[in-house]
Motif scaffolding. Structure first.
Motif, PDB file in Angstrom:
ATOM      1  N   ALA A 187      -6.447  -7.397  -5.883  1.00  0.00           N
ATOM      2  CA  ALA A 187      -5.766  -7.322  -4.583  1.00  0.00           C
ATOM      3  C   ALA A 187      -4.874  -6.093  -4.584  1.00  0.00           C
ATOM      4  CB  ALA A 187      -4.945  -8.574  -4.336  1.00  0.00           C
ATOM      5  N   LYS A 188      -5.061  -5.246  -3.572  1.00  0.00           N
ATOM      6  CA  LYS A 188      -4.308  -3.998  -3.500  1.00  0.00           C
ATOM      7  C   LYS A 188      -3.561  -3.922  -2.177  1.00  0.00           C
ATOM      8  CE  LYS A 188      -4.603   0.893  -4.317  1.00  0.00           C
ATOM      9  NZ  LYS A 188      -5.393   2.016  -4.729  1.00  0.00           N
ATOM     10  N   LYS A 189      -2.287  -3.552  -2.274  1.00  0.00           N
ATOM     11  CA  LYS A 189      -1.449  -3.401  -1.086  1.00  0.00           C
ATOM     12  C   LYS A 189      -1.939  -2.204  -0.279  1.00  0.00           C
ATOM     13  CE  LYS A 189       3.455  -3.106   0.098  1.00  0.00           C
ATOM     14  NZ  LYS A 189       4.804  -3.041  -0.481  1.00  0.00           N
ATOM     15  N   ASN A 190      -2.079  -2.408   1.016  1.00  0.00           N
ATOM     16  CA  ASN A 190      -2.536  -1.345   1.903  1.00  0.00           C
ATOM     17  C   ASN A 190      -1.335  -0.498   2.305  1.00  0.00           C
ATOM     18  OD1 ASN A 190      -3.892   0.279   3.655  1.00  0.00           O
ATOM     19  ND2 ASN A 190      -4.439  -1.320   5.097  1.00  0.00           N
ATOM     20  N   VAL A 191      -1.412   0.776   1.996  1.00  0.00           N
ATOM     21  CA  VAL A 191      -0.349   1.714   2.356  1.00  0.00           C
ATOM     22  C   VAL A 191      -0.936   2.698   3.349  1.00  0.00           C
ATOM     23  CG1 VAL A 191       1.285   3.405   1.475  1.00  0.00           C
ATOM     24  CG2 VAL A 191       0.656   1.450   0.071  1.00  0.00           C
ATOM     25  N   SER A 192      -0.311   2.758   4.535  1.00  0.00           N
ATOM     26  CA  SER A 192      -0.813   3.639   5.573  1.00  0.00           C
ATOM     27  C   SER A 192       0.339   4.376   6.229  1.00  0.00           C
ATOM     28  CB  SER A 192      -1.583   2.836   6.619  1.00  0.00           C
ATOM     29  OG  SER A 192      -1.997   3.671   7.668  1.00  0.00           O
ATOM     30  N   ASP A 221       3.687 -12.698  -2.100  1.00  0.00           N
ATOM     31  CA  ASP A 221       5.109 -12.877  -2.401  1.00  0.00           C
ATOM     32  C   ASP A 221       5.614 -11.778  -3.331  1.00  0.00           C
ATOM     33  OD1 ASP A 221       7.487 -14.755  -2.149  1.00  0.00           O
ATOM     34  OD2 ASP A 221       7.311 -14.544  -4.329  1.00  0.00           O
ATOM     35  N   GLN A 222       4.810 -11.382  -4.295  1.00  0.00           N
ATOM     36  CA  GLN A 222       5.214 -10.308  -5.203  1.00  0.00           C
ATOM     37  C   GLN A 222       5.284  -8.960  -4.480  1.00  0.00           C
ATOM     38  OE1 GLN A 222       6.214 -10.632  -8.510  1.00  0.00           O
ATOM     39  NE2 GLN A 222       6.196 -12.753  -7.827  1.00  0.00           N
ATOM     40  N   MET A 223       4.339  -8.719  -3.582  1.00  0.00           N
ATOM     41  CA  MET A 223       4.295  -7.436  -2.875  1.00  0.00           C
ATOM     42  C   MET A 223       5.354  -7.311  -1.781  1.00  0.00           C
ATOM     43  SD  MET A 223       0.242  -6.813  -2.344  1.00  0.00           S
ATOM     44  CE  MET A 223      -0.864  -6.392  -3.681  1.00  0.00           C
ATOM     45  N   PHE A 224       5.667  -8.423  -1.124  1.00  0.00           N
ATOM     46  CA  PHE A 224       6.534  -8.363   0.059  1.00  0.00           C
ATOM     47  C   PHE A 224       7.757  -9.258  -0.051  1.00  0.00           C
ATOM     48  CE2 PHE A 224       2.168  -7.446   1.385  1.00  0.00           C
ATOM     49  CZ  PHE A 224       2.341  -6.206   1.973  1.00  0.00           C
ATOM     50  N   ARG A 225       8.221  -9.530  -1.249  1.00  0.00           N
ATOM     51  CA  ARG A 225       9.316 -10.475  -1.424  1.00  0.00           C
ATOM     52  C   ARG A 225      10.622 -10.013  -0.806  1.00  0.00           C
ATOM     53  NH1 ARG A 225      10.938 -12.621  -6.412  1.00  0.00           N
ATOM     54  NH2 ARG A 225       8.764 -13.024  -6.815  1.00  0.00           N
ATOM     55  N   SER A 226      10.854  -8.742  -0.632  1.00  0.00           N
ATOM     56  CA  SER A 226      12.122  -8.264  -0.080  1.00  0.00           C
ATOM     57  C   SER A 226      12.122  -8.213   1.438  1.00  0.00           C
ATOM     58  CB  SER A 226      12.458  -6.882  -0.629  1.00  0.00           C
ATOM     59  OG  SER A 226      11.461  -5.957  -0.280  1.00  0.00           O
ATOM     60  N   ASN A 232       1.480   2.437  13.951  1.00  0.00           N
ATOM     61  CA  ASN A 232       1.257   1.803  15.247  1.00  0.00           C
ATOM     62  C   ASN A 232      -0.102   1.129  15.358  1.00  0.00           C
ATOM     63  OD1 ASN A 232      -0.252   4.105  15.321  1.00  0.00           O
ATOM     64  ND2 ASN A 232       0.526   4.863  17.273  1.00  0.00           N
ATOM     65  N   LYS A 233      -0.990   1.363  14.433  1.00  0.00           N
ATOM     66  CA  LYS A 233      -2.297   0.703  14.430  1.00  0.00           C
ATOM     67  C   LYS A 233      -2.211  -0.626  13.686  1.00  0.00           C
ATOM     68  CE  LYS A 233      -5.896   4.074  14.865  1.00  0.00           C
ATOM     69  NZ  LYS A 233      -7.087   4.607  14.245  1.00  0.00           N
ATOM     70  N   ARG A 234      -2.992  -1.589  14.159  1.00  0.00           N
ATOM     71  CA  ARG A 234      -3.061  -2.864  13.452  1.00  0.00           C
ATOM     72  C   ARG A 234      -3.813  -2.631  12.142  1.00  0.00           C
ATOM     73  NH1 ARG A 234      -6.083  -8.273  15.516  1.00  0.00           N
ATOM     74  NH2 ARG A 234      -5.487  -9.550  13.757  1.00  0.00           N
ATOM     75  N   ARG A 235      -3.205  -3.038  11.054  1.00  0.00           N
ATOM     76  CA  ARG A 235      -3.826  -2.826   9.751  1.00  0.00           C
ATOM     77  C   ARG A 235      -3.589  -4.030   8.866  1.00  0.00           C
ATOM     78  NH1 ARG A 235       0.153  -1.498   5.992  1.00  0.00           N
ATOM     79  NH2 ARG A 235       2.125  -0.956   6.940  1.00  0.00           N
ATOM     80  N   SER A 236      -4.364  -4.104   7.818  1.00  0.00           N
ATOM     81  CA  SER A 236      -4.201  -5.221   6.897  1.00  0.00           C
ATOM     82  C   SER A 236      -3.056  -4.941   5.938  1.00  0.00           C
ATOM     83  CB  SER A 236      -5.499  -5.463   6.137  1.00  0.00           C
ATOM     84  OG  SER A 236      -5.798  -4.351   5.331  1.00  0.00           O
ATOM     85  N   LEU A 237      -2.488  -6.014   5.428  1.00  0.00           N
ATOM     86  CA  LEU A 237      -1.431  -5.902   4.428  1.00  0.00           C
ATOM     87  C   LEU A 237      -2.026  -5.653   3.052  1.00  0.00           C
ATOM     88  CD1 LEU A 237       0.706  -9.038   5.405  1.00  0.00           C
ATOM     89  CD2 LEU A 237       1.228  -6.656   5.914  1.00  0.00           C
ATOM     90  N   VAL A 238      -3.117  -6.397   2.773  1.00  0.00           N
ATOM     91  CA  VAL A 238      -3.721  -6.385   1.443  1.00  0.00           C
ATOM     92  C   VAL A 238      -5.238  -6.395   1.571  1.00  0.00           C
ATOM     93  CG1 VAL A 238      -3.939  -7.684  -0.721  1.00  0.00           C
ATOM     94  CG2 VAL A 238      -1.754  -7.639   0.469  1.00  0.00           C
ATOM     95  N   CYS A 239      -5.889  -5.671   0.689  1.00  0.00           N
ATOM     96  CA  CYS A 239      -7.352  -5.661   0.610  1.00  0.00           C
ATOM     97  C   CYS A 239      -7.736  -6.315  -0.722  1.00  0.00           C
ATOM     98  CB  CYS A 239      -7.854  -4.225   0.667  1.00  0.00           C
ATOM     99  SG  CYS A 239      -9.629  -4.086   0.546  1.00  0.00           S
ATOM    100  N   VAL A 240      -8.631  -7.304  -0.662  1.00  0.00           N
ATOM    101  CA  VAL A 240      -9.065  -8.032  -1.852  1.00  0.00           C
ATOM    102  C   VAL A 240     -10.517  -7.678  -2.116  1.00  0.00           C
ATOM    103  CG1 VAL A 240      -9.351 -10.308  -2.892  1.00  0.00           C
ATOM    104  CG2 VAL A 240      -7.493  -9.913  -1.256  1.00  0.00           C
ATOM    105  N   CYS A 274      -1.059  -3.040  -7.146  1.00  0.00           N
ATOM    106  CA  CYS A 274      -2.385  -3.622  -7.369  1.00  0.00           C
ATOM    107  C   CYS A 274      -2.276  -4.760  -8.385  1.00  0.00           C
ATOM    108  CB  CYS A 274      -3.333  -2.537  -7.876  1.00  0.00           C
ATOM    109  SG  CYS A 274      -5.033  -3.089  -8.037  1.00  0.00           S
ATOM    110  N   TRP A 275      -2.945  -5.892  -8.074  1.00  0.00           N
ATOM    111  CA  TRP A 275      -2.906  -7.067  -8.928  1.00  0.00           C
ATOM    112  C   TRP A 275      -4.320  -7.510  -9.274  1.00  0.00           C
ATOM    113  CZ3 TRP A 275       1.652  -9.585 -10.466  1.00  0.00           C
ATOM    114  CH2 TRP A 275       2.826  -9.031  -9.938  1.00  0.00           C
ATOM    115  N   MET A 276      -4.503  -7.944 -10.510  1.00  0.00           N
ATOM    116  CA  MET A 276      -5.790  -8.439 -10.997  1.00  0.00           C
ATOM    117  C   MET A 276      -5.668  -9.949 -11.203  1.00  0.00           C
ATOM    118  SD  MET A 276      -7.212  -5.433 -11.427  1.00  0.00           S
ATOM    119  CE  MET A 276      -8.527  -5.392 -12.592  1.00  0.00           C
ATOM    120  N   VAL A 277      -6.728 -10.692 -10.839  1.00  0.00           N
ATOM    121  CA  VAL A 277      -6.725 -12.147 -10.999  1.00  0.00           C
ATOM    122  C   VAL A 277      -7.843 -12.527 -11.964  1.00  0.00           C
ATOM    123  CG1 VAL A 277      -6.954 -14.361  -9.828  1.00  0.00           C
ATOM    124  CG2 VAL A 277      -5.751 -12.478  -8.699  1.00  0.00           C
TER     125      VAL A 277
END
Length: 197
Positions: A102-107, A191-196, A111-119, A86-89
């Motif tokens: 902004a929070k990373k969506n963990v599910s 970039d911070q959440m998915f850099r690898s 197999n369902k279409r989902r968001s990467l991040v919820c703001v 989770c990141w604060m701006v």
């Protein structure tokens, strides 16, 4: 050699204000300073508009988005002791009253279409980010406007020959409804959440 930024007439307002056309930015995942990690962002004229310079040995939990002259626009900080990523701006370099989170969506369901991040801001969902940051193919959708696309990250290709740049150079297309600095802050968070990946 192909340049990172194009040199052709701009189709957007230079000040990013009152523009009715999308702003197309070229994002280069490279700092202008030696021994730094960061971003350099150009407009369609090849002018520097945003930059991020983080020294390699410093913590990556506090990032400052600056304008071309180095004035802080937004501070992006990882929320400590939170479940998930989770990141604060914040506005400028303040630490009070975040503009959004902004929070990373963990599910478990993959197999369902989902968001990467919820703001969100004050418990109201503002944006969902879908796609693949690793492939530089993401859409920022405005939840308040029936998932209308407000910004998009795309692979960048050269004007001549259609050769794609690597993953370190890509386009950020920002629609008039969104501030380019907010779209860039969300790009930094991705970039911070998915850099690898």
């Amino acid at each position: 050699m192909t340049k990172v930024y194009p040199k052709f007439p701009s189709t957007c307002d230079e000040s990013f204000c009152d523009s009715k056309a999308a702003v197309v930015l070229t994002v280069w995942k490279k700092s202008l300073l030696f021994n730094c990690d960061g971003f350099t962002v150009y407009n369609a004229n090849g002018d520097l508009v945003f930059r991020v310079d983080n020294y390699m040995n410093c913590s990556k939990d506090n990032i400052v988005l600056m304008d071309a002259s180095g004035l802080p626009l937004l501070s992006i900080r990882r929320k400590k002791l939170s479940l998930g990523d989770c990141w604060m701006v914040y506005d400028g370099e303040t630490e009070r009253d975040p503009i959004f989170t902004a929070k990373k969506n963990v599910s478990i369901i993959t197999n369902k279409r989902r968001s990467l991040v919820c703001v969100s801001a004050k418990k109201t969902i503002l944006y969902e980010i879908e796609g693949s940051y690793g492939q530089r193919s993401c859409k920022i959708l405005d939840e308040r406007k029936n998932k209308k696309k407000t910004a998009e990250i795309k692979r960048k290709e050269t004007v001549i020959g259609g050769v794609a740049f690597g993953k370190d150079v890509f386009k950020l297309v920002v629609e008039p409804e969104m501030e380019p600095r907010v779209a860039m802050a969300l790009t930094i968070i991705l970039d911070q959440m998915f850099r690898s990946y």
